[in-house]
Design a protein around this motif. Structure first.
Motif, PDB file in Angstrom:
ATOM      1  N   ARG A  29       0.820  -1.208   0.000  1.00 29.89           N
ATOM      2  CA  ARG A  29       0.000   0.000   0.000  1.00 29.89           C
ATOM      3  C   ARG A  29       0.857   1.261   0.000  1.00 29.89           C
ATOM      4  O   ARG A  29       0.538   2.238  -0.691  1.00 29.89           O
ATOM      5  CB  ARG A  29      -0.952  -0.010   1.188  1.00 29.89           C
ATOM      6  CG  ARG A  29      -2.067  -1.043   1.026  1.00 29.89           C
ATOM      7  CD  ARG A  29      -2.994  -1.093   2.198  1.00 29.89           C
ATOM      8  NE  ARG A  29      -3.669   0.188   2.393  1.00 29.89           N
ATOM      9  CZ  ARG A  29      -4.340   0.517   3.487  1.00 29.89           C
ATOM     10  NH1 ARG A  29      -4.418  -0.339   4.490  1.00 29.89           N
ATOM     11  NH2 ARG A  29      -4.921   1.687   3.590  1.00 29.89           N
ATOM     12  N   LEU A  30       1.946   1.248   0.768  1.00 34.96           N
ATOM     13  CA  LEU A  30       2.841   2.410   0.784  1.00 34.96           C
ATOM     14  C   LEU A  30       3.505   2.615  -0.571  1.00 34.96           C
ATOM     15  O   LEU A  30       3.629   3.743  -1.037  1.00 34.96           O
ATOM     16  CB  LEU A  30       3.895   2.263   1.884  1.00 34.96           C
ATOM     17  CG  LEU A  30       3.411   2.503   3.309  1.00 34.96           C
ATOM     18  CD1 LEU A  30       4.471   2.053   4.311  1.00 34.96           C
ATOM     19  CD2 LEU A  30       3.052   3.964   3.516  1.00 34.96           C
ATOM     20  N   GLU A  31       3.949   1.524  -1.180  1.00 29.50           N
ATOM     21  CA  GLU A  31       4.603   1.629  -2.475  1.00 29.50           C
ATOM     22  C   GLU A  31       3.640   2.081  -3.573  1.00 29.50           C
ATOM     23  O   GLU A  31       4.044   2.758  -4.514  1.00 29.50           O
ATOM     24  CB  GLU A  31       5.245   0.300  -2.866  1.00 29.50           C
ATOM     25  CG  GLU A  31       6.491  -0.006  -2.063  1.00 29.50           C
ATOM     26  CD  GLU A  31       7.113  -1.345  -2.408  1.00 29.50           C
ATOM     27  OE1 GLU A  31       6.414  -2.214  -2.999  1.00 29.50           O
ATOM     28  OE2 GLU A  31       8.289  -1.542  -2.078  1.00 29.50           O
ATOM     29  N   GLY A  33       1.279   4.197  -3.258  1.00 27.87           N
ATOM     30  CA  GLY A  33       1.025   5.632  -3.122  1.00 27.87           C
ATOM     31  C   GLY A  33      -0.469   5.916  -3.137  1.00 27.87           C
ATOM     32  O   GLY A  33      -1.300   5.028  -2.985  1.00 27.87           O
ATOM     33  N   THR A  35      -2.121   7.608  -0.950  1.00 27.45           N
ATOM     34  CA  THR A  35      -2.719   7.793   0.374  1.00 27.45           C
ATOM     35  C   THR A  35      -2.311   9.160   0.907  1.00 27.45           C
ATOM     36  O   THR A  35      -1.292   9.717   0.513  1.00 27.45           O
ATOM     37  CB  THR A  35      -2.265   6.695   1.367  1.00 27.45           C
ATOM     38  OG1 THR A  35      -0.848   6.692   1.436  1.00 27.45           O
ATOM     39  CG2 THR A  35      -2.747   5.316   0.943  1.00 27.45           C
ATOM     40  N   SER A  36      -3.116   9.652   1.808  1.00 28.53           N
ATOM     41  CA  SER A  36      -2.802  10.943   2.419  1.00 28.53           C
ATOM     42  C   SER A  36      -1.561  10.802   3.297  1.00 28.53           C
ATOM     43  O   SER A  36      -1.157   9.689   3.643  1.00 28.53           O
ATOM     44  CB  SER A  36      -3.979  11.424   3.271  1.00 28.53           C
ATOM     45  OG  SER A  36      -4.128  10.585   4.407  1.00 28.53           O
ATOM     46  N   LEU A  37      -0.989  11.920   3.658  1.00 28.36           N
ATOM     47  CA  LEU A  37       0.184  11.907   4.534  1.00 28.36           C
ATOM     48  C   LEU A  37      -0.161  11.225   5.855  1.00 28.36           C
ATOM     49  O   LEU A  37       0.607  10.393   6.350  1.00 28.36           O
ATOM     50  CB  LEU A  37       0.682  13.339   4.780  1.00 28.36           C
ATOM     51  CG  LEU A  37       1.862  13.472   5.737  1.00 28.36           C
ATOM     52  CD1 LEU A  37       3.061  12.687   5.222  1.00 28.36           C
ATOM     53  CD2 LEU A  37       2.221  14.932   5.939  1.00 28.36           C
ATOM     54  N   ASP A  39      -2.505   8.989   6.476  1.00 25.46           N
ATOM     55  CA  ASP A  39      -2.660   7.549   6.277  1.00 25.46           C
ATOM     56  C   ASP A  39      -1.306   6.869   6.050  1.00 25.46           C
ATOM     57  O   ASP A  39      -1.070   5.767   6.544  1.00 25.46           O
ATOM     58  CB  ASP A  39      -3.584   7.265   5.088  1.00 25.46           C
ATOM     59  CG  ASP A  39      -5.047   7.585   5.393  1.00 25.46           C
ATOM     60  OD1 ASP A  39      -5.397   7.718   6.585  1.00 25.46           O
ATOM     61  OD2 ASP A  39      -5.826   7.716   4.428  1.00 25.46           O
ATOM     62  N   SER A  40      -0.440   7.537   5.311  1.00 23.38           N
ATOM     63  CA  SER A  40       0.896   6.985   5.070  1.00 23.38           C
ATOM     64  C   SER A  40       1.679   6.844   6.372  1.00 23.38           C
ATOM     65  O   SER A  40       2.354   5.837   6.591  1.00 23.38           O
ATOM     66  CB  SER A  40       1.678   7.873   4.095  1.00 23.38           C
ATOM     67  OG  SER A  40       1.087   7.846   2.822  1.00 23.38           O
ATOM     68  N   LEU A  41       1.582   7.840   7.241  1.00 18.62           N
ATOM     69  CA  LEU A  41       2.262   7.766   8.537  1.00 18.62           C
ATOM     70  C   LEU A  41       1.695   6.636   9.391  1.00 18.62           C
ATOM     71  O   LEU A  41       2.449   5.908  10.052  1.00 18.62           O
ATOM     72  CB  LEU A  41       2.150   9.094   9.281  1.00 18.62           C
ATOM     73  CG  LEU A  41       3.018  10.226   8.723  1.00 18.62           C
ATOM     74  CD1 LEU A  41       2.678  11.547   9.412  1.00 18.62           C
ATOM     75  CD2 LEU A  41       4.488   9.905   8.878  1.00 18.62           C
ATOM     76  N   LEU A  43       0.259   3.910   8.287  1.00 18.73           N
ATOM     77  CA  LEU A  43       0.730   2.661   7.686  1.00 18.73           C
ATOM     78  C   LEU A  43       2.182   2.399   8.064  1.00 18.73           C
ATOM     79  O   LEU A  43       2.560   1.267   8.390  1.00 18.73           O
ATOM     80  CB  LEU A  43       0.590   2.711   6.162  1.00 18.73           C
ATOM     81  CG  LEU A  43      -0.804   2.517   5.596  1.00 18.73           C
ATOM     82  CD1 LEU A  43      -0.834   2.854   4.109  1.00 18.73           C
ATOM     83  CD2 LEU A  43      -1.276   1.088   5.823  1.00 18.73           C
ATOM     84  N   TRP A  44       3.012   3.429   8.007  1.00 18.12           N
ATOM     85  CA  TRP A  44       4.426   3.287   8.375  1.00 18.12           C
ATOM     86  C   TRP A  44       4.556   2.806   9.821  1.00 18.12           C
ATOM     87  O   TRP A  44       5.319   1.882  10.112  1.00 18.12           O
ATOM     88  CB  TRP A  44       5.149   4.619   8.186  1.00 18.12           C
ATOM     89  CG  TRP A  44       6.597   4.531   8.557  1.00 18.12           C
ATOM     90  CD1 TRP A  44       7.151   4.753   9.786  1.00 18.12           C
ATOM     91  CD2 TRP A  44       7.669   4.148   7.699  1.00 18.12           C
ATOM     92  NE1 TRP A  44       8.499   4.539   9.731  1.00 18.12           N
ATOM     93  CE2 TRP A  44       8.844   4.171   8.468  1.00 18.12           C
ATOM     94  CE3 TRP A  44       7.745   3.799   6.361  1.00 18.12           C
ATOM     95  CZ2 TRP A  44      10.079   3.855   7.932  1.00 18.12           C
ATOM     96  CZ3 TRP A  44       8.988   3.485   5.834  1.00 18.12           C
ATOM     97  CH2 TRP A  44      10.136   3.512   6.615  1.00 18.12           C
TER      98      TRP A  44
END
Length: 80
Positions: A29-31, A33, A35-37, A39-41, A43-44
């Motif tokens: 999902r991160l790769e 892209g 997603t909002s910042l 959501d990305s955080l 996920l991280w």
């Protein structure tokens, strides 16, 4: 060995395979892209938690293997 992580105050126990599979999905999902910042955080952070669970499982497996090998070596030493 149990892999426990804190997620929103709820405890969950994951097997190595469950944590690994979820980590693969998080990375995918991160790769991908898109997603909002925020959501990305999130996920991280989840990925970091899952990586820790996997690492604990692997360290536990390594310790069990090391103990079994040491036991085997002791047994061979006494057979001479």
């Amino acid at each position: 060995m149990t892999g426990k992580t804190e997620t929103g105050g709820a405890q969950e126990t994951l097997s190595y395979e469950q944590a690994r599979d979820e980590l693969i999905e998080v990375v995918r999902r991160l790769e991908a892209g898109g997603t909002s910042l925020e959501d990305s955080l999130a996920l991280w952070e989840r990925g970091e938690e899952l990586a820790k669970v996997c690492r604990r499982w692997l360290e536990g497996a390594r310790a069990r293997l090391d103990a079994a090998l040491a036991e085997e070596e002791e047994g061979e030493g006494g057979a001479e």
